[in-house]
Design a protein around this motif. Structure first.
Motif, PDB file in Angstrom:
ATOM      1  N   THR A  97       0.847  -1.226  -0.034  1.00  0.00           N
ATOM      2  CA  THR A  97       0.084  -0.121  -0.080  1.00  0.00           C
ATOM      3  C   THR A  97       0.787   1.278  -0.132  1.00  0.00           C
ATOM      4  O   THR A  97       1.821   1.214   0.879  1.00  0.00           O
ATOM      5  CB  THR A  97      -0.846   0.116   1.126  1.00  0.00           C
ATOM      6  N   ALA A  99      -0.134   5.294  -0.113  1.00  0.00           N
ATOM      7  CA  ALA A  99      -1.591   6.052   0.014  1.00  0.00           C
ATOM      8  C   ALA A  99      -1.211   7.418   0.387  1.00  0.00           C
ATOM      9  O   ALA A  99      -0.351   7.654   1.218  1.00  0.00           O
ATOM     10  CB  ALA A  99      -2.403   5.358   0.647  1.00  0.00           C
ATOM     11  N   TYR A 117      -2.292  -7.894  -3.774  1.00  0.00           N
ATOM     12  CA  TYR A 117      -2.843  -6.860  -3.282  1.00  0.00           C
ATOM     13  C   TYR A 117      -1.911  -5.432  -3.236  1.00  0.00           C
ATOM     14  O   TYR A 117      -0.939  -5.408  -2.837  1.00  0.00           O
ATOM     15  CB  TYR A 117      -3.349  -7.000  -1.745  1.00  0.00           C
ATOM     16  N   ASN A 119      -2.389  -1.250  -3.311  1.00  0.00           N
ATOM     17  CA  ASN A 119      -3.361  -0.245  -3.039  1.00  0.00           C
ATOM     18  C   ASN A 119      -2.779   1.073  -3.156  1.00  0.00           C
ATOM     19  O   ASN A 119      -1.660   1.332  -2.403  1.00  0.00           O
ATOM     20  CB  ASN A 119      -4.037  -0.440  -1.598  1.00  0.00           C
ATOM     21  N   ILE A 121      -4.356   4.345  -3.409  1.00  0.00           N
ATOM     22  CA  ILE A 121      -5.108   5.327  -3.335  1.00  0.00           C
ATOM     23  C   ILE A 121      -4.818   6.584  -3.102  1.00  0.00           C
ATOM     24  O   ILE A 121      -3.710   6.656  -2.331  1.00  0.00           O
ATOM     25  CB  ILE A 121      -6.101   4.845  -2.201  1.00  0.00           C
ATOM     26  N   ILE A 143      -6.538  -1.468  -6.097  1.00  0.00           N
ATOM     27  CA  ILE A 143      -7.177  -0.065  -5.697  1.00  0.00           C
ATOM     28  C   ILE A 143      -6.571   1.072  -6.365  1.00  0.00           C
ATOM     29  O   ILE A 143      -5.346   1.290  -5.896  1.00  0.00           O
ATOM     30  CB  ILE A 143      -7.435  -0.224  -4.172  1.00  0.00           C
TER      31      ILE A 143
END
Length: 549
Positions: A97, A99, A117, A119, A121, A143
């Protein structure tokens, strides 16, 4: 750091917050944690202080499964992409991730990546991301919410080699479609797609993954669901809330659809045949629309009572918006008598009264020698020769289901600015107390032109047929070019009822104006329409007239 070297350490989760450190020290910290027992590492509010330099990161011997970097501030504006993005791209972990960090790019992994996965964002990523990247073959969840993607076809191309991708979140970007045919190459594995809060129109249905099960298109600019563009036979859940739709869509292309959300659109009168077309739908959310409580709506309300509770939010979310005296009334409490809603009986009665009136007038004229011939002859002259009796530039005939376009596009564009056009529209100019038939005849006679807004909805309307009949009669009896045809949506010949034989003849012989989907062509459309109406009226109070379903 003692974390790294404690023999037999069982620490698995570590979170650091408000960290400001030089780049090399940060990487040494990350390297130490990488080779410890920690499986989940989170860094919040991190500021990089020194220049970003090359670092030989060792990925082997790790217990790490997931790394999350949130609100990362990079102060070095000039650095090699490999020095930063390569370290992240080549990580041998399942989840990453990054972000809220203003990240503008990410490199494709050097070899087949174990990422399942990703991410990213709330960054600044664009259509260039992962184009022609064939190493994310295990990625399942991706994402990309709140970035700066613009092209839906390039997003589809990005997924082409992601053979395991099943969920993609592209919400709150800048995605739009220009109406032209786009070449889309979605991965066949994609099952759930979120395209909400973008700038997409109905042309999005020409660029969707064919195997998608769940599709979120809420909060876009979709005004219709075109038929025959896409066959989404696996689609089970569709969210079209907060768009510009004027009716419930059919399920011709969505044969497996089970859940449909149509809340907060522009639906005045939902189609009563929806559940017949969409027999597998078990839940419909259609509340918070501006319902017009009329005879047509009663059929939908009766259908709800027979549907076995398929309407989600009933009855609280289903409230009359029009007419004004019923505003706020729940649909379950709205009732009209069968007689009031029997259009056929009303039409027959009106025709009989009209015939009786014509007979009486004819009798008086013949037997009482009323000097009517001169007046009748004057009305058979072309409108150009009787300009002083005209009150309107044009009378508008349209289906109530096309009223959103008429009120937001046609009327404002013709009535604004210099040389404004005076339009005759039923909601503003039908005279109370007079019959509908009498109002229609008066409006057509007092208008220089008659504008007909043609669409599949138009040919399903009894009143549109009646207005076309009178206008067609005027065209031939006065031998004047008084009709203007606007093709709002294509009308397949097979759906035109037999009683519309005059419309078929007119469309075959006369030129009509076609509403362009491309915004760049609309200025020419309005110029041509104004030119077709061109006439000067005497100074008078503005009046208007129109149509109902």
């Amino acid at each position: 750091l003692p974390i790294a070297r404690v023999t037999g350490s069982r620490l698995q989760n570590l979170t650091l917050t408000n960290v400001s450190v030089d780049w090399n020290i940060f990487l040494e910290l990350l390297q130490t944690i990488w080779q410890s027992s920690i499986e989940y590492f989170n860094i919040n509010n991190f500021t990089q202080l020194s220049n970003i330099e090359k670092y030989n990161f060792r990925y082997s011997g790790t217990s790490m499964k997931a790394l999350a970097l949130k609100n990362i501030l990079v102060t070095d504006l000039y650095f090699s992409q490999d020095d930063l993005y390569r370290i992240l791209a080549d990580m041998n972990i399942e989840a990453l991730t990054v972000a809220g960090s203003e990240m503008i790019h990410m490199l494709c992994p050097s070899s087949n990546s174990p990422f399942r996965y990703l991410n990213f964002i709330n960054n600044d990523l664009t259509d260039l991301l992962f184009q022609n990247c064939d190493t994310l073959i295990q990625l399942e969840i991706f994402i990309l919410q709140k970035n700066k993607f613009e092209s839906l076809s390039k997003v589809s191309s990005m997924t082409r080699y992601m053979k395991s991708l099943r969920y993609l979140d592209m919400s709150s970007n800048l995605l739009r479609t220009d109406g032209a045919e786009e070449h889309c190459q979605w991965t066949e594995s994609l099952k759930e797609l979120d395209l909400s809060s973008n700038q997409l129109t109905e042309s999005v249905f020409g660029c969707l993954p064919v195997n998608v099960n769940k599709l979120d298109l809420h909060n876009n600019q979709i005004s219709s669901v075109p038929q025959g563009i896409a066959e989404l036979k696996s689609l089970k859940e569709l969210n079209l809330a907060s768009n510009r739709l004027a009716d419930l869509p059919g399920c011709g292309g969505f044969s497996a659809l089970e859940i449909l959300n149509m809340e907060m659109n522009s639906i005045l009168t939902p189609s009563a045949d929806f559940f017949e077309s969409c027999q597998r739908v078990r839940e419909l959310e259609a509340g918070h629309n501006p319902f017009k409580c009329s005879c047509e709506l009663q059929a939908f309300v009766r259908l709800e009572r027979q549907s076995g509770g398929k309407l989600s939010g009933w009855p609280e979310a289903y409230v009359c918006e029009y007419p004004e005296d019923l505003k706020g009334t729940q649909l379950k409490d709205f009732h009209l008598t069968e007689l009031a809603c029997n259009t056929t009986l009303l039409l027959v009665t009106a025709l009989l009264l009209t015939l009786v009136l014509v007979g009486v007038v004819a009798f008086l004229c013949i037997y009482l020698d009323v000097p009517w011939y001169t007046k009748r002859r004057a009305w058979h002259e072309c409108p150009e020769e009787r300009e002083t009796v005209l009150q309107f530039h044009a009378f508008i005939s349209y289906s109530e289901r096309d009223s959103v376009w008429v009120k937001t596009e046609l009327i404002p564009n013709l009535e604004k600015g210099e040389g404004s056009v005076q339009l005759c529209q039923h909601e503003r100019n039908f005279v109370p107390g007079k019959s509908i038939v009498e109002n229609i005849i008066n409006c057509i006679d007092k208008s220089y032109k008659s504008i007909f807004v043609l669409s599949p909805n138009f040919v399903q309307s009894e009143w549109c047929h009646y207005e076309l009949y009178f206008a067609h009669h005027k065209l031939f009896s006065e031998n004047c070019n008084s009709l203007i045809l606007i093709l709002l949506e294509p009308i397949p010949p097979y759906i035109i009822p037999a009683r519309y034989h005059k419309l078929k003849a007119l469309m075959a012989k006369r030129t009509y104006l076609e509403w362009p989907k491309e915004r760049s062509k609309r200025a020419l459309f309005w110029a041509n329409l104004r030119a077709a109406i061109n006439i000067n009226l005497p100074v008078a109070e503005g009046q208007r007239c129109g149509e109902r379903d």
